[in-house]
Design a protein around this motif. Structure first.
Motif, PDB file in Angstrom:
ATOM      1  N   PRO A  34     -43.414  -8.695 -51.537  1.00 41.32           N
ATOM      2  CA  PRO A  34     -44.368  -7.963 -52.389  1.00 41.32           C
ATOM      3  C   PRO A  34     -43.836  -7.717 -53.792  1.00 41.32           C
ATOM      4  CG  PRO A  34     -44.243  -6.967 -50.216  1.00 41.32           C
ATOM      5  CD  PRO A  34     -43.122  -7.944 -50.286  1.00 41.32           C
ATOM      6  N   ILE A  54     -51.128  -3.032 -58.409  1.00 39.01           N
ATOM      7  CA  ILE A  54     -50.896  -2.352 -57.119  1.00 39.01           C
ATOM      8  C   ILE A  54     -51.757  -2.970 -56.027  1.00 39.01           C
ATOM      9  CG2 ILE A  54     -51.169  -0.149 -55.921  1.00 39.01           C
ATOM     10  CD1 ILE A  54     -50.522   1.239 -58.584  1.00 39.01           C
ATOM     11  N   ALA A  55     -52.987  -3.351 -56.387  1.00 33.51           N
ATOM     12  CA  ALA A  55     -53.881  -3.983 -55.408  1.00 33.51           C
ATOM     13  C   ALA A  55     -53.318  -5.325 -54.959  1.00 33.51           C
ATOM     14  CB  ALA A  55     -55.278  -4.137 -56.014  1.00 33.51           C
ATOM     15  N   GLU A  57     -50.173  -6.188 -54.928  1.00 32.09           N
ATOM     16  CA  GLU A  57     -48.987  -5.943 -54.079  1.00 32.09           C
ATOM     17  C   GLU A  57     -49.404  -5.618 -52.659  1.00 32.09           C
ATOM     18  OE1 GLU A  57     -45.174  -2.884 -53.898  1.00 32.09           O
ATOM     19  OE2 GLU A  57     -46.378  -3.059 -55.723  1.00 32.09           O
ATOM     20  N   ARG A  58     -50.507  -4.816 -52.566  1.00 33.51           N
ATOM     21  CA  ARG A  58     -50.987  -4.471 -51.219  1.00 33.51           C
ATOM     22  C   ARG A  58     -51.489  -5.716 -50.505  1.00 33.51           C
ATOM     23  NH1 ARG A  58     -54.599  -1.221 -52.657  1.00 33.51           N
ATOM     24  NH2 ARG A  58     -53.268   0.649 -52.719  1.00 33.51           N
ATOM     25  N   THR A  61     -48.528  -7.806 -49.301  1.00 32.82           N
ATOM     26  CA  THR A  61     -47.894  -7.144 -48.144  1.00 32.82           C
ATOM     27  C   THR A  61     -48.694  -7.386 -46.880  1.00 32.82           C
ATOM     28  OG1 THR A  61     -46.969  -5.450 -49.588  1.00 32.82           O
ATOM     29  CG2 THR A  61     -47.062  -4.954 -47.229  1.00 32.82           C
ATOM     30  N   GLU A  62     -50.003  -7.235 -46.981  1.00 34.93           N
ATOM     31  CA  GLU A  62     -50.839  -7.473 -45.802  1.00 34.93           C
ATOM     32  C   GLU A  62     -50.768  -8.925 -45.357  1.00 34.93           C
ATOM     33  OE1 GLU A  62     -54.715  -6.210 -46.912  1.00 34.93           O
ATOM     34  OE2 GLU A  62     -54.236  -4.045 -46.828  1.00 34.93           O
ATOM     35  N   GLN A  65     -47.502  -9.417 -43.541  1.00 30.48           N
ATOM     36  CA  GLN A  65     -47.548  -8.789 -42.215  1.00 30.48           C
ATOM     37  C   GLN A  65     -48.350  -9.637 -41.234  1.00 30.48           C
ATOM     38  OE1 GLN A  65     -49.150  -4.902 -43.050  1.00 30.48           O
ATOM     39  NE2 GLN A  65     -47.123  -4.038 -43.616  1.00 30.48           N
TER      40      GLN A  65
END
Length: 378
Positions: A34, A54-55, A57-58, A61-62, A65
């Motif tokens: 991320p 920030i969006a 990065e999220r 990350t998802e 995962q």
């Protein structure tokens, strides 16, 4: 873990290392991915678009995962397959070497390790083969030595039995003569007439005992004498000289034909002793007007004498101690029955092939000795 066999042990070690690497790699990927996203936002808009970053990065990350379980499963499957292949490739030749050593424990002469490569494992298999073949050779040599010692012990026992039997007759005769002289029985009252006869018996016994003792030490004497390089014709000429004189005194023709040079490496003293016994028998059993011949053809030495041929079934008995083929030639005429026994013992110890057989033309007996020439040293 120590009780596991090589294959599962090596497989677990390899798989464990690969799983550790997978966990570390995926852990670093989860933590760093991320933060390592690429920013495609133009520079003029970067200052006002913090929420967009920030969006993103999220989202990354998802995505990581969601990808981790699939990546872990694929990595685990690849790790298991690679561990199996690697473990099989390394442990298979070791297992084959281990399986090959099972028949070696039973001393199977056909057993051996198969060499598949030239690396350390292949070198190990080659060394095991060399060690095993050396072991078999040593065992075979020891078996031969054991059989040889057993034969020597048996021959010594037979010799001592024959010697005791041979000594019994003159000892009994001497004892009877002395006892009759002491008791004054009949003609034995004249002690002065029979004392020289008793002395002669004692001298014969002394000679026999000396011959028996010398013969009993024969194997040790032969083994202790060092072989030297010598010219066989010169040695044979020296050995034949006294018997040529004896033959001439008895009107026996003695023929000697040898090459100018024939180098051999032999224990000269013991070889000469054996040949002297052969020559002595040849001259002693040849009648006046007959002939004795000593000659050489290639690597074979021949000693022949004209006489009445000995039956083939009796020839093997000639090499037994104290055996005399001609019973008219008794102890009084000088024969002790040890001559050919000594010849056989010396040639057996020196590993010199020989034969003794009748010949048809001229009628007589032929003794052959097989020799290997030795090239002179440069």
């Amino acid at each position: 873990m120590r009780r596991l066999k090589l294959f599962p042990k090596f497989f677990l070690y390899t798989l464990g290392i690969m799983l550790l690497l997978i966990v570390l790699i995926h852990g670093f990927l989860y933590l760093l991915a991320p933060r390592m996203q690429v920013d495609f936002t133009p520079a003029t808009e970067a200052a006002g678009n913090i929420t967009v970053s920030i969006a993103r990065e999220r989202i990354v990350t998802e995505a990581v995962q969601k990808a981790l379980p699939i990546s872990l499963c694929c990595s685990l499957l690849i790790s298991v397959v690679c561990s199996l292949l690697l473990t099989k490739g390394i442990t298979k030749p070791i297992q084959e070497i281990s399986a090959s050593t099972d028949p070696m424990k039973k001393l199977d002469k056909t057993a051996g390790c198969t060499i598949h490569s030239k690396d350390e494992i292949g070198l190990l298999a080659e060394n095991i083969n060399g060690l095993y073949f050396n072991l078999l050779s040593t065992i075979e040599h020891l078996e031969g030595e054991k059989n040889h010692v057993r034969e020597l012990e048996r021959s010594k026992v037979d010799f001592l039995r024959a010697a005791s039997h041979e000594l019994k007759t003159p000892v009994t005769a001497l004892n009877a003569t002395l006892e009759n002289m002491i008791l004054g029985v009949g003609k034995y009252q004249d002690c002065e007439a029979y004392l020289p006869e008793c002395k002669e018996m004692v001298e014969q016994l002394a000679v026999m005992i000396h011959d028996i003792l010398e013969t009993s030490r024969l194997n040790m004497a032969v083994s202790q004498e060092e072989p030297v390089e010598t010219n066989l014709p010169d040695l044979m000429e020296e050995l034949c000289e006294p018997y040529q004189l004896i033959a001439a005194a008895h009107q026996i023709s003695f023929s000697f034909k040898m090459p100018a040079a024939f180098p051999v490496r032999i224990p000269v003293k013991e070889f000469g002793r054996a040949v002297s016994n052969i020559l002595a028998n040849a001259v002693a059993y040849t009648e006046s007007g007959k002939s004795v011949s000593v000659y050489m053809v290639e690597h074979t030495l021949f000693i022949e004498n004209e006489c009445t041929p000995i039956h083939k079934e009796e020839i093997s008995r000639l090499f037994q101690p104290f055996y005399r083929p001609d019973f008219s030639r008794s102890r009084d005429s000088g024969g002790n029955g040890l001559g050919l026994y000594i010849v056989d013992t010396i040639f057996q110890t020196l590993h010199i092939p020989y034969s003794f057989a009748p010949m048809d033309e001229p009628e007589g007996m032929r003794f052959t000795i097989q020799l290997i020439d030795v090239p002179p040293k440069s």
